[in-house]
Design a protein around this motif. Sequence first.
Motif, PDB file in Angstrom:
ATOM      1  N   ILE A  27      14.419 -19.454 -47.937  1.00  0.00           N
ATOM      2  CA  ILE A  27      15.369 -18.493 -47.378  1.00  0.00           C
ATOM      3  C   ILE A  27      14.862 -17.093 -47.705  1.00  0.00           C
ATOM      4  O   ILE A  27      14.701 -16.752 -48.876  1.00  0.00           O
ATOM      5  N   PRO A  28      14.595 -16.255 -46.691  1.00  0.00           N
ATOM      6  CA  PRO A  28      14.156 -14.892 -46.993  1.00  0.00           C
ATOM      7  C   PRO A  28      15.302 -14.075 -47.584  1.00  0.00           C
ATOM      8  O   PRO A  28      16.426 -14.098 -47.081  1.00  0.00           O
ATOM      9  N   TRP A  29      15.004 -13.367 -48.677  1.00  0.00           N
ATOM     10  CA  TRP A  29      16.049 -12.591 -49.349  1.00  0.00           C
ATOM     11  C   TRP A  29      15.412 -11.466 -50.154  1.00  0.00           C
ATOM     12  O   TRP A  29      14.660 -11.706 -51.104  1.00  0.00           O
ATOM     13  N   LEU A  30      15.684 -10.226 -49.785  1.00  0.00           N
ATOM     14  CA  LEU A  30      15.284  -9.040 -50.537  1.00  0.00           C
ATOM     15  C   LEU A  30      13.807  -9.013 -50.914  1.00  0.00           C
ATOM     16  O   LEU A  30      13.436  -8.729 -52.050  1.00  0.00           O
ATOM     17  N   GLY A  31      12.943  -9.292 -49.948  1.00  0.00           N
ATOM     18  CA  GLY A  31      11.511  -9.240 -50.200  1.00  0.00           C
ATOM     19  C   GLY A  31      10.929 -10.503 -50.803  1.00  0.00           C
ATOM     20  O   GLY A  31       9.744 -10.562 -51.090  1.00  0.00           O
ATOM     21  N   PHE A  32      11.758 -11.511 -50.986  1.00  0.00           N
ATOM     22  CA  PHE A  32      11.312 -12.789 -51.523  1.00  0.00           C
ATOM     23  C   PHE A  32      11.634 -13.896 -50.534  1.00  0.00           C
ATOM     24  O   PHE A  32      12.469 -13.733 -49.652  1.00  0.00           O
ATOM     25  N   VAL A  33      10.981 -15.037 -50.694  1.00  0.00           N
ATOM     26  CA  VAL A  33      11.376 -16.265 -50.007  1.00  0.00           C
ATOM     27  C   VAL A  33      11.828 -17.207 -51.111  1.00  0.00           C
ATOM     28  O   VAL A  33      11.057 -17.547 -52.010  1.00  0.00           O
ATOM     29  N   VAL A  34      13.098 -17.590 -51.061  1.00  0.00           N
ATOM     30  CA  VAL A  34      13.702 -18.382 -52.124  1.00  0.00           C
ATOM     31  C   VAL A  34      13.685 -19.849 -51.728  1.00  0.00           C
ATOM     32  O   VAL A  34      14.196 -20.226 -50.665  1.00  0.00           O
ATOM     33  N   PHE A  35      13.082 -20.667 -52.560  1.00  0.00           N
ATOM     34  CA  PHE A  35      13.042 -22.114 -52.391  1.00  0.00           C
ATOM     35  C   PHE A  35      13.935 -22.736 -53.460  1.00  0.00           C
ATOM     36  O   PHE A  35      14.309 -22.064 -54.425  1.00  0.00           O
ATOM     37  N   PRO A  36      14.269 -24.013 -53.340  1.00  0.00           N
ATOM     38  CA  PRO A  36      15.133 -24.636 -54.362  1.00  0.00           C
ATOM     39  C   PRO A  36      14.529 -24.605 -55.768  1.00  0.00           C
ATOM     40  O   PRO A  36      15.255 -24.551 -56.753  1.00  0.00           O
ATOM     41  N   THR A  37      13.208 -24.623 -55.863  1.00  0.00           N
ATOM     42  CA  THR A  37      12.571 -24.710 -57.179  1.00  0.00           C
ATOM     43  C   THR A  37      11.867 -23.434 -57.628  1.00  0.00           C
ATOM     44  O   THR A  37      11.498 -23.314 -58.792  1.00  0.00           O
ATOM     45  N   HIS A  38      11.658 -22.494 -56.713  1.00  0.00           N
ATOM     46  CA  HIS A  38      10.911 -21.291 -57.077  1.00  0.00           C
ATOM     47  C   HIS A  38      11.144 -20.182 -56.059  1.00  0.00           C
ATOM     48  O   HIS A  38      11.800 -20.392 -55.043  1.00  0.00           O
ATOM     49  N   ARG A  39      10.597 -18.992 -56.362  1.00  0.00           N
ATOM     50  CA  ARG A  39      10.660 -17.847 -55.462  1.00  0.00           C
ATOM     51  C   ARG A  39       9.257 -17.309 -55.250  1.00  0.00           C
ATOM     52  O   ARG A  39       8.446 -17.288 -56.178  1.00  0.00           O
ATOM     53  N   VAL A  71       6.997 -13.948 -53.307  1.00  0.00           N
ATOM     54  CA  VAL A  71       7.073 -12.628 -52.706  1.00  0.00           C
ATOM     55  C   VAL A  71       6.604 -12.765 -51.262  1.00  0.00           C
ATOM     56  O   VAL A  71       5.619 -13.460 -50.989  1.00  0.00           O
ATOM     57  N   LYS A  72       7.303 -12.103 -50.339  1.00  0.00           N
ATOM     58  CA  LYS A  72       6.901 -12.143 -48.941  1.00  0.00           C
ATOM     59  C   LYS A  72       5.506 -11.539 -48.794  1.00  0.00           C
ATOM     60  O   LYS A  72       5.176 -10.541 -49.425  1.00  0.00           O
ATOM     61  N   ALA A  73       4.695 -12.138 -47.937  1.00  0.00           N
ATOM     62  CA  ALA A  73       3.316 -11.691 -47.756  1.00  0.00           C
ATOM     63  C   ALA A  73       3.254 -10.243 -47.289  1.00  0.00           C
ATOM     64  O   ALA A  73       2.420  -9.464 -47.768  1.00  0.00           O
ATOM     65  N   ARG A  74       4.122  -9.859 -46.375  1.00  0.00           N
ATOM     66  CA  ARG A  74       4.060  -8.480 -45.875  1.00  0.00           C
ATOM     67  C   ARG A  74       4.427  -7.475 -46.962  1.00  0.00           C
ATOM     68  O   ARG A  74       3.949  -6.349 -46.961  1.00  0.00           O
ATOM     69  N   LYS A  75       5.257  -7.871 -47.911  1.00  0.00           N
ATOM     70  CA  LYS A  75       5.597  -6.987 -49.029  1.00  0.00           C
ATOM     71  C   LYS A  75       4.406  -6.821 -49.973  1.00  0.00           C
ATOM     72  O   LYS A  75       4.216  -5.750 -50.554  1.00  0.00           O
ATOM     73  N   VAL A  76       3.609  -7.869 -50.116  1.00  0.00           N
ATOM     74  CA  VAL A  76       2.407  -7.778 -50.942  1.00  0.00           C
ATOM     75  C   VAL A  76       1.410  -6.834 -50.277  1.00  0.00           C
ATOM     76  O   VAL A  76       0.812  -5.981 -50.942  1.00  0.00           O
ATOM     77  N   VAL A  77       1.241  -6.950 -48.964  1.00  0.00           N
ATOM     78  CA  VAL A  77       0.319  -6.069 -48.238  1.00  0.00           C
ATOM     79  C   VAL A  77       0.776  -4.622 -48.357  1.00  0.00           C
ATOM     80  O   VAL A  77      -0.025  -3.720 -48.645  1.00  0.00           O
ATOM     81  N   GLN A  78       2.055  -4.368 -48.158  1.00  0.00           N
ATOM     82  CA  GLN A  78       2.577  -3.003 -48.266  1.00  0.00           C
ATOM     83  C   GLN A  78       2.362  -2.433 -49.666  1.00  0.00           C
ATOM     84  O   GLN A  78       1.930  -1.289 -49.818  1.00  0.00           O
TER      85      GLN A  78
END
Length: 98
Positions: free
Chosen positions: A26-38, A40-47
């Motif tokens: 689930i995308p949320w505040l620059g992260f993608v949240v999975f049941p077991t971990h989070r 960082v969104k790739a585009r946020k890393v590039v930026q």
Amino acid sequence: MRDRLAALRLEFHAGSAQVQPVGAGIPWLGFVVFPTHRRVKARKVVQATRRLNGRYAAWPRGEISFADFDASVQGWINHVRYADSWGLRTHVLEPFVI
């Protein structure tokens, strides 16, 4: 669900709300949240990489102080520490030789 949201004076955006399995993340505040971990969104890393590289280049030219550059790095580290990002932090910050 629509009635409940309407009672709270909230609007349901059908185009944005798509039903997906939780395992897809689930995308949320620059992260993608999975049941077991989070992650960082790739585009946020590039930026962030581009911004930090620019600030690193501006520091020796005297456009910004080292304290300003350090504050940028510390701010980014503080943001991504909420994800499983130890390897990411090492990879992004490796080129910066102080």
